[in-house]
Design a protein around this motif. Structure first.
Motif, PDB file in Angstrom:
ATOM      1  N   ALA A 320       9.944  24.766  -9.824  1.00 17.63           N
ATOM      2  CA  ALA A 320      10.812  25.667 -10.177  1.00 17.63           C
ATOM      3  C   ALA A 320      10.386  27.109 -10.229  1.00 17.63           C
ATOM      4  O   ALA A 320      10.499  28.172  -9.837  1.00 17.63           O
ATOM      5  N   LEU A 321       8.792  27.064 -10.696  1.00 19.19           N
ATOM      6  CA  LEU A 321       8.011  28.201 -10.586  1.00 19.19           C
ATOM      7  C   LEU A 321       7.636  28.674  -9.109  1.00 19.19           C
ATOM      8  O   LEU A 321       7.766  29.940  -8.721  1.00 19.19           O
ATOM      9  N   LEU A 322       7.326  27.586  -8.354  1.00 18.80           N
ATOM     10  CA  LEU A 322       7.118  28.045  -6.858  1.00 18.80           C
ATOM     11  C   LEU A 322       8.302  28.411  -5.964  1.00 18.80           C
ATOM     12  O   LEU A 322       8.149  29.474  -5.399  1.00 18.80           O
ATOM     13  N   LEU A 323       9.517  28.216  -6.336  1.00 24.59           N
ATOM     14  CA  LEU A 323      10.741  28.686  -5.763  1.00 24.59           C
ATOM     15  C   LEU A 323      11.032  30.041  -6.203  1.00 24.59           C
ATOM     16  O   LEU A 323      12.000  30.840  -5.658  1.00 24.59           O
ATOM     17  N   ASN A 324      10.358  30.376  -7.268  1.00 19.82           N
ATOM     18  CA  ASN A 324      10.731  31.889  -7.645  1.00 19.82           C
ATOM     19  C   ASN A 324       9.904  32.951  -7.005  1.00 19.82           C
ATOM     20  O   ASN A 324       9.772  34.199  -7.121  1.00 19.82           O
ATOM     21  N   ILE A 325       8.951  32.481  -6.190  1.00 17.99           N
ATOM     22  CA  ILE A 325       7.747  33.397  -5.226  1.00 17.99           C
ATOM     23  C   ILE A 325       8.854  34.112  -4.744  1.00 17.99           C
ATOM     24  O   ILE A 325       9.649  33.643  -3.839  1.00 17.99           O
ATOM     25  N   ARG A 326       8.447  35.495  -4.492  1.00 20.73           N
ATOM     26  CA  ARG A 326       9.450  36.526  -3.597  1.00 20.73           C
ATOM     27  C   ARG A 326       8.700  36.916  -2.387  1.00 20.73           C
ATOM     28  O   ARG A 326       8.897  36.253  -1.285  1.00 20.73           O
ATOM     29  N   GLY A 327       7.729  37.802  -2.466  1.00 20.85           N
ATOM     30  CA  GLY A 327       7.174  38.435  -1.265  1.00 20.85           C
ATOM     31  C   GLY A 327       7.828  38.982  -0.220  1.00 20.85           C
ATOM     32  O   GLY A 327       9.020  39.871  -0.521  1.00 20.85           O
ATOM     33  N   LEU A 328       7.491  38.599   0.909  1.00 24.77           N
ATOM     34  CA  LEU A 328       7.934  39.190   2.011  1.00 24.77           C
ATOM     35  C   LEU A 328       9.232  39.062   2.419  1.00 24.77           C
ATOM     36  O   LEU A 328       9.879  40.139   2.792  1.00 24.77           O
ATOM     37  N   SER A 329      10.201  38.121   2.188  1.00 20.23           N
ATOM     38  CA  SER A 329      11.682  37.825   2.529  1.00 20.23           C
ATOM     39  C   SER A 329      12.238  38.915   1.557  1.00 20.23           C
ATOM     40  O   SER A 329      13.203  39.906   2.076  1.00 20.23           O
ATOM     41  N   GLU A 330      11.857  39.289   0.469  1.00 18.81           N
ATOM     42  CA  GLU A 330      12.389  40.133  -0.405  1.00 18.81           C
ATOM     43  C   GLU A 330      12.281  41.441  -0.215  1.00 18.81           C
ATOM     44  O   GLU A 330      12.864  42.482  -0.281  1.00 18.81           O
ATOM     45  N   ILE A 331      10.798  41.791   0.211  1.00 18.39           N
ATOM     46  CA  ILE A 331      10.257  43.174   0.607  1.00 18.39           C
ATOM     47  C   ILE A 331      11.182  43.723   1.815  1.00 18.39           C
ATOM     48  O   ILE A 331      11.723  44.787   1.996  1.00 18.39           O
ATOM     49  N   VAL A 332      11.190  42.683   2.812  1.00 16.85           N
ATOM     50  CA  VAL A 332      11.938  43.173   3.928  1.00 16.85           C
ATOM     51  C   VAL A 332      13.456  43.474   3.835  1.00 16.85           C
ATOM     52  O   VAL A 332      13.945  44.281   4.243  1.00 16.85           O
ATOM     53  N   PHE A 333      14.031  42.491   3.068  1.00 13.42           N
ATOM     54  CA  PHE A 333      15.356  42.962   2.473  1.00 13.42           C
ATOM     55  C   PHE A 333      15.481  44.114   1.718  1.00 13.42           C
ATOM     56  O   PHE A 333      16.505  45.115   1.855  1.00 13.42           O
ATOM     57  N   LEU A 334      14.613  44.567   0.765  1.00 16.57           N
ATOM     58  CA  LEU A 334      14.551  45.858   0.233  1.00 16.57           C
ATOM     59  C   LEU A 334      14.493  46.948   0.999  1.00 16.57           C
ATOM     60  O   LEU A 334      15.075  47.829   0.807  1.00 16.57           O
TER      61      LEU A 334
END
Length: 390
Positions: A320-334
């Motif tokens: 569950a904690l590993l699936l909370n990793i954000r990083g590049l996918s979120e940065i590209v979306f932001l």
């Protein structure tokens, strides 16, 4: 001076990667730390007062926008090409449903609370930001700690399903306003059919066209994930092998030393940190950091409890904690949302901080060390092949 700035930034990221390796941090964590804290300080104390350069000037050159398009295609395309040949595990869907729905609904509620004057598309976008999981960072992290192959595939598939839902809903929402923003990505995803009709067989050519289409999608602000996933699924249906147009080692170096640093830095340099924090206020800033992480962890926990264990000895709260990793996918979306004016610079900065904290959590809780999988391998082998005595 602009060229000197970007050369300095790339050098700092290379140095951060080396220092992070000494601390047993995966490269993307070191890069996120540098982008979130060191780059703003560099802007505040050197670039703006001494060099007399603003963030808008730093991102203005056409050559930089072209390089960003290449970086975007390299990062997204390389990861998708690594995971697309995996057979879909129905258990991934069980994890993905609550992992997407719970934070998405929480994000929509937060938009109504914190951004009452925003458009419905901005509210939808905030909900999607709450729900997204980083395909590239999760994939790199799991490989770094030596996670079991089957479990890695399930978690990455879950991330792909979540991200495809996020980008797909965003594409549909934009398509309701501009129909071409949905139709064109679907047409581009069908290019392998055209190549097959033209009797093209070379895997490297399919790979080159794939990365080129991702660049085109980014340049014209189309739904790049629909293009990428659709293109590779189409190739899979045609049983057409995929190959990178360049050597894998060259792609890895380009991704680590150029693409990722450029993507992380591009949005940060355009933000005035003082005004961003002042505009949000302390309570709103705290809410935008805590609520996405808490709601995503809750959704992940429900999902991993619903699905069967990914391997013998799997610890569900860790997954569950590993699936909370954000990083590049979120940065590209932001970056996409900021460019289209759907979120403010202050909201961008708050969500960047949230992304950093969420990505750091596994490392802070001691999950950055390689796993001892000897017992797991024995259990899995015993299930596959009965011993001679039995």
């Amino acid at each position: 001076m602009i060229v000197a700035f970007w050369a300095m930034v790339l050098g700092l990221f290379a140095l951060a990667g080396r220092l992070g390796a000494r601390l047993n941090l995966i490269p993307i964590v070191s890069q996120l730390l540098l982008a979130t804290f060191a780059i703003p300080l560099l802007m505040l104390f050197l670039v703006e007062p001494q060099w007399q350069l603003t963030g808008a000037q730093l991102v203005a050159p056409v050559w930089l926008k072209t390089l960003y398009g290449v970086s975007f295609a390299v990062v997204l395309g390389h990861i998708l090409s690594d995971v697309i040949d995996v057979r879909l595990d129905p258990q991934s869907l069980k994890v993905a449903l609550p992992s997407f729905c719970v934070p998405f609904l929480c994000g929509m509620a937060c938009a109504v609370w914190l951004l009452p004057a925003s458009s419905w598309l901005s509210s939808l976008a905030l909900g999607l930001v709450f729900a997204i999981t980083a395909i590239p960072v999760l994939y790199l992290y799991l490989n770094h700690i030596g996670y079991p192959l089957h479990a890695t595939r399930r978690l990455v598939q879950t991330a792909i399903l979540i991200d495809l839902a996020c980008w797909g809903l965003f594409g549909l929402a934009q398509g309701s306003l501009h129909l071409t923003s949905l139709i064109i990505p679907l047409l581009l995803a069908g290019v392998p059919l055209l190549l097959r009709l033209l009797r093209v067989r070379q895997p490297q050519l399919y790979g080159a066209v794939f990365f080129l289409l991702l660049m085109v999608a980014e340049h014209y602000r189309l739904n790049a994930l629909i293009v990428g996933i659709g293109y590779l699924l189409c190739m899979n249906a045609l049983k057409q092998p995929f190959a990178l147009p360049l050597k894998a080692a060259w792609f890895k170096a380009l991704q680590h030393y150029v693409a990722i640093p450029l993507i992380l830095t591009l949005g940060i340099v355009q933000i005035n940190i003082h005004s961003a924090i002042g505009e949000l206020g302390g309570l709103n800033l705290l809410a935008l950091i805590v609520l996405p992480i808490a709601s995503k962890l809750l959704g992940n926990w429900i999902g991993v409890r619903w699905a069967a264990p990914s391997f013998a000895g799997a610890v569900r709260w860790k997954e569950a904690l590993l699936l909370n990793i954000r990083g590049l996918s979120e940065i590209v979306f932001l970056n996409l949302l900021l460019q289209q004016g759907l979120i403010s610079p202050s909201l961008y900065f708050a969500l960047m901080l949230m992304s950093l904290i969420a990505t750091l959590l596994p490392a802070l809780l001691g999950m950055n060390r390689p796993l001892d999988l000897h017992n797991v391998d024995v259990v899995e082998h015993s299930k596959r092949k009965p011993c001679a005595n039995s």
